[in-house]
Design an enzyme around this catalytic site. Structure first.
Site, PDB file in Angstrom:
ATOM      1  N   ASP A 165       0.857  -1.172   0.000  1.00  0.00           N
ATOM      2  CA  ASP A 165       0.000   0.000   0.000  1.00  0.00           C
ATOM      3  C   ASP A 165       0.904   1.236   0.000  1.00  0.00           C
ATOM      4  OD1 ASP A 165      -2.327   1.616   0.349  1.00  0.00           O
ATOM      5  OD2 ASP A 165      -1.922   1.687   2.496  1.00  0.00           O
ATOM      6  N   PHE A 172     -18.917   8.488   2.422  1.00  0.00           N
ATOM      7  CA  PHE A 172     -17.897   8.083   1.450  1.00  0.00           C
ATOM      8  C   PHE A 172     -17.875   6.560   1.330  1.00  0.00           C
ATOM      9  CE2 PHE A 172     -13.690   6.406   0.612  1.00  0.00           C
ATOM     10  CZ  PHE A 172     -13.291   7.118  -0.501  1.00  0.00           C
TER      11      PHE A 172
END
Length: 1107
Positions: free
Chosen positions: A382, A501
């Site tokens: 990541d 979101f």
């Protein structure tokens, strides 16, 4: 499937349908421990095999030795495994008991009463006080806060220490606290699941509290088991999930064990030995029956009956099966489990992997896969919080086409922006208003009057703090009301709805009402590709696009801010649809997203923010070092493409032009993606002859199409490329990419720090979590947790490499010592009428397996072939582990040959020195056994690279212990060895024989090793010599991994073609310099490996499974 929870109904029949709140993580009970544990142990093939052998030895007609020689070690090993399981389960029982007996307050028959946590039932109302631990999953019904809010700490669930708000359902608003214990109603919710971020349910209160209206419930209305109530005097809620059916309880499942590459190889070698054993048994069984029917009947001392039972032909083969059963070492699994546990402890104890900043140390959750760390070929990482610090700082912005912060690098110090704020520029004020309001940040008043912010997202916290520094201060939130203070004025807004979101929407919005004029506004923020397409038709967004690209080129994280004024009737109509979508129990998230899209259009895009997320210390050096070790890197991030590329360039992930080359895969349709993929694939094949660091870049949309419709071509591209950058990818796509590389038989390591990385971490062969600012979700789901990315190089190069080397030696040595004694038994059968008679007595065989040969090798966990400093200076030597050069059929053949050679030496010398009327058979057996023990001691010595006091004590102490034990046994008249050891040790011929055995057995081994170390040294040998001489190694040259040429038609790569491996037989050696490698690095900057050109042009057949 649904469940109906009747609130505060003691007579409800549904209470008995659901489990109570008793937590049980135990695997066993007192009654089922023995049968269940034995069933689990005997479910393994090797244990079944040894049990069969032990049972056959109970048949006195065929057993050549006392059954205790097998039953003893078998029971000992099972007892050790069972004791470990029992101890672990007992600790789980104590932990469960402590949780179950905690005091809680529940409502029974309209009264609050103290009770134990385990007595809570579904539908009960539970009262919590400040700092109480939540005993089960509750839907909040009331709190001490007038607005119905409470604050919870969820660190036990997701590791996040920031407080989160939870609110009561709208149906419970206004209910007096004195009436809460009388409340009645029903909750319609799904059956229990482990998704801690989702709860889609409906609440209906019974009159007189409300007129049967349906009220939707979300995760924002729940507090989950093991959370803590903070900063709230009291709260009460109804239990919806209890016991092991809570979301946390459903998540506690035991993860499936991971099989390491070394374990798979050991299983294959065990299978090969088993086949060899069967062949030996069949051949010797036939030979024994032939000798019995031809020669044995002629001997006067052999009295066979003329006619035997029907199973007579099976007796001799079965005797040889029992005799040869020790070819497979019975103790290998216990030994490997023990040393692997020690490897994990070495990681936990490593003070050089302690992070001073966070106070966190490295931790090995999975103790069984440490050697796989040394064979990693691909690292999937990541970006945010993993490569970067996840400390967001607001740097630049573009408002209505005006750029701020470009000169100074800090927009907050830009005089023009400060003047615009002071003059009350409408565009700037609206921009700051969205920054301050469109978020889930919680403002908290400190004791000194300052406002502190609690945020789940570091981006949101950075935006709110930046707005506050520009005098737009988010001052307070109370229920649906929030207060903004701008300069000296206070502005209040009513939050009507929050459009949350999601990774699919990539934006969030809030609908607010300005209490000054009752106007309704939609405020939105999100990724540029999610906001700009929603801009009103007349707005020019070119400047905003350029701003987003410019900031991304600088490696900054970008967000677009927008707003729109809503008409009252438009909002009311949309609100009905939103409430309907929010109350559905099926596909609620999808329905809500569809309704949100109906409102998020014709936006006025106000500007773009740019947030800096700095690289962690040591990231570039770590990536460079691991790339020199031949490890390939893929970055999987949700950020936009340009931001990811700039971060990749800054951390040595990819090389800039002209040394490096980036190939882009893009497109919105299948045809566009197909053409782009073919172009990149063709370029990759062409550039395979050039020494370039080639990488490809793909976004989430194109990746979805490529994986779905062009998987074969994308797999080939993955094989050809050392580096990839995947942008705007979802958590599920991260996991799919890991699975893709695993299907090509690469050893993958995934590293991340947030909850969105958990699926990727769990999918990889090795999962590493960083204990970061996003919480501990990733660290808890991972096999290993570390404090910072830079510790990864030590985890792999030091701990992974040492673990691989030590396990390779231990596993092959275990087979060597078992084969040695077995070959001697086989040779003895040739001078004992091929009858399956054992040379050694039962006590010696049992002690040989359990004591004599196990203790010295267990201290091999301390062995280091090279110092840690040398390993870190020359990471290229990890290639030997990646290629599997220390444990493969070739090296095993060497150990097999060594055991055969040593058996021949021991048998010939012992027989000629003591047999044939010179002594008793027990004396011959003891001489042979002594020779085996001495040879194995010297084998351990020559295979040990670094000696410590503990190793010397184990090796020489084991030899002394061998003689002490046998002297003691020799004093027992019934032992079958009475006075034998005393007689042998008093004879000079015994010691001369031992000297001859050691000299003849070790002489050729030492000679071959000397020749190889002198004339054909490996790179490791070169470094070892340099360490002994104290001189530096400036260059080690190239490692030749015995490449295979790749066919020019690489486009037609068969995903199912077999993987070719050249096995090289190297007798009597424990390390083969001629292994094959599954992946190897580029070269020019990394002198240890072959060039990128030769690597990519070589035939690299892979065993890929076409999914």
């Amino acid at each position: 499937m649904k469940r109906y929870v009747y609130i505060n109904d003691d007579e409800s029949p549904t209470q008995d349908l659901y489990c109570d709140n008793r937590i049980s993580n135990r695997k066993y009970t007192v009654w089922n421990f023995l049968p269940k544990n034995l069933w689990e142990q005997f479910s393994r093939f090797m244990n079944q095999y040894f049990l069969l052998i032990a049972c056959l030895q109970l048949w006195s007609l065929i057993t050549p030795v006392n059954p205790a020689s097998t039953w003893g070690p078998l029971i000992f090993i099972f007892a050790v495994s069972a004791s470990k399981e029992a101890w672990d389960d007992y600790n789980r029982f104590l932990s469960d008991k402590k949780a179950n007996e905690k005091e809680v307050w529940i409502v029974k028959h309209g009264l609050k009463k103290p009770s134990r946590a385990q007595d809570v039932r579904v539908g009960d109302i539970v009262w919590l006080r400040e700092n109480d631990e939540v005993p089960c999953d509750l839907v909040v019904l009331g709190t001490s806060d007038p607005q119905g809010l409470c604050y919870i700490e969820t660190s036990a669930l997701d590791g996040e220490t920031d407080l989160k708000t939870r609110g009561i359902p709208s149906a419970c608003t206004g209910i007096d606290s004195e009436l809460l214990h009388k409340i009645k109603g029903v909750i319609e919710c799904p059956n229990p699941d482990k998704d801690i971020r989702r709860f889609d349910a409906n609440l209906r209160l019974f009159p007189p509290f409300i007129d049967n209206d349906v009220c939707p419930l979300t995760i924002k209305n729940t507090v989950l088991q093991s959370c803590y109530l903070r900063n709230t005097e009291w709260a009460c809620g109804v239990a919806v999930y209890t016991g092991n059916e809570t979301k946390l309880g459903m998540s506690r499942g035991i993860p499936e064990p991971k099989l390491t590459a070394m374990d798979a190889m050991i299983d294959k070698l065990t299978g090969a030995i088993f086949v060899f054993q069967i062949v030996v048994v069949v051949v010797l069984g036939i030979a024994g029956n032939v000798w019995k029917d031809t020669e044995a009947r002629k001997q006067w001392y052999v009295q066979y009956p003329k006619e035997g039972p029907w199973y007579e032909l099976l007796v001799i083969p079965l005797r040889f099966e029992l005799l040869c059963s020790i070819m497979i070492p019975i103790s290998i699994k216990v030994s490997l489990d023990l040393v692997k546990s020690l490897y994990a402890k070495f990681i936990d104890w490593d003070i050089e992997m302690f992070d001073q900043e966070t106070g966190s140390s490295s931790h090995a959750t999975n103790t069984a896969i440490s050697e796989d760390l040394g064979q990693v070929e691909y690292i999937m990482t990541d970006k945010t919080g993993t490569l970067t610090e996840n400390k967001m700082v607001f740097r630049r912005c573009c408002i209505s086409g005006t750029f701020y912060g470009n000169e100074s690098g800090d927009a907050l110090k830009d005089v023009r922006l400060q003047n615009a704020v002071a003059s009350g520029s409408p565009d700037v004020i609206r921009f700051l208003t969205v920054m301050a309001i469109c978020n889930t940040v919680i403002p908290v008043q400190s004791k000194n009057g300052n406002v502190l912010y609690k945020a789940q997202s570091q981006d949101e916290e950075a935006l709110v703090q930046a707005a506050a520094k520009l005098h737009m201060v988010l001052f307070s939130k109370s229920g649906n009301l929030l207060e903004i203070r701008f300069n000296a004025s206070a502005i209040k807004y009513e939050v009507l709805d929050i459009l949350e979101f999601t990774s699919d929407r990539k934006r969030m919005s809030v609908v607010v009402r300005d209490t000054r004029d009752d106007k309704i506004f939609l405020l939105s923020k999100g990724a540029d590709e999610a906001i700009l397409p929603c801009a009103s038709a007349g707005q020019q967004t070119r400047t905003l696009n350029e701003a987003a690209d410019q900031y991304a080129q600088l490696g900054l994280r970008t967000l677009c801010l927008a707003w729109r004024e809503l008409k009252e009737d438009e909002y009311q109509e949309w609100s009905l649809m939103f409430r309907e979508a929010s109350s559905t129990l099926v596909d609620r998230e999808w329905r809500i997203a569809e309704v949100c899209q109906r409102l998020e259009h014709d936006l006025e895009v106000l500007g773009v923010t740019a947030i800096e997320d700095r690289l962690q210390d040591g990231v570039p050096e770590t990536i460079e070092m691991l790339r020199r070790a031949g490890i390939n890197f893929w970055m999987l991030t949700g950020d936009k493409q340009n931001t990811a590329i700039q971060i990749a360039l800054s951390c040595n992930f990819i090389s800039p032009e002209p040394k490096g080359q980036l190939l882009l895969i893009d497109g919105k349709t299948e045809d566009e993606v197909c053409r782009s993929l073919e172009r990149v694939l063709l370029t990759m094949r062409i550039t395979s002859s050039e020494p370039k660091d080639v990488a490809f870049v793909v976004d989430g949309w194109a990746l979805e199409i490529a994986l779905k419709n062009h998987r074969k071509d994308f797999t080939e591209l993955a094989i050809l490329s050392r580096t990839a950058i995947c942008c705007r990818v979802t958590p599920s796509q991260k996991a799919q990419l890991v699975e893709l590389l695993k299907s090509c038989d690469y050893r993958t390591l995934a590293i991340g720090d947030g909850g969105n990385d958990v699926r990727m971490i769990q999918q990889a062969d090795i999962g590493v979590g960083i204990s970061g600012r996003e919480g501990l979700q990733a660290a808890r789901a991972a096999d290993y947790s570390i404090g910072k990315f830079r510790f990864l190089k030590r985890l792999i190069l030091v701990h992974g490499r040492y673990s691989y080397n030590r396990t390779a030696f231990l596993s092959q040595y275990s087979f060597y010592k078992s084969l040695l004694i077995c070959f001697i038994q086989i040779f003895f059968s040739f001078i004992s009428g091929v009858s399956g008679t054992s040379l050694f007595n039962s006590v010696s065989l049992m002690a040989y397996n359990v004591f004599y040969t196990s203790i010295p090798v267990l201290v091999s966990v301390l062995d280091k072939d090279l110092s840690e400093k040398t390993v870190m200076q020359h990471p290229q030597i990890l290639f030997y582990c990646q290629a599997g050069r220390l444990l493969n059929p070739s090296t095993f053949a060497g150990w097999f040959g060594r055991s055969l050679f040593h058996a021949i030496v021991v048998f010939i010398i012992s027989i000629n020195a003591f047999a044939y009327e010179k002594s008793e058979m027990e004396e011959v057996a003891m001489v042979a056994l002594s020779g085996c023990i001495w040879l194995q001691a010297f084998v351990v010595i020559i295979e040990t690279n670094s000696f410590t006091v503990l190793q010397h004590l184990a090796i020489w102490g084991n030899l002394i212990g061998f003689y002490i034990i046998n002297w003691i046994v020799s004093t027992i008249p019934s032992s079958g060895m009475y006075t034998i050891m005393f007689r042998l040790c008093s004879q000079p011929s015994y010691w001369i024989t031992i000297f001859l055995i050691v000299g003849a057995g070790m002489g050729p081994i030492l000679a071959i090793k000397y020749f190889r170390y002198t004339y054909t040294p490996s790179k490791i040998n070169t470094l070892q010599q340099a360490e002994r001489l104290g001189g530096p190694i400036l260059s080690l040259g190239n490692i030749d991994p015995q490449q295979r040429s790749m066919e020019k038609e690489v486009a037609a790569l068969s995903i199912t073609q077999p993987k070719g491996r050249n096995s090289v037989y190297e007798p009597l050696l424990s390390e083969s310099p001629s292994g094959t490698r599954r992946s190897f690095g580029s070269a020019a900057p990394f002198e240890f490996f072959q060039s990128q050109a030769s690597r990519l042009s070589s035939s690299y057949s892979r065993n890929c499974k076409d999914n």
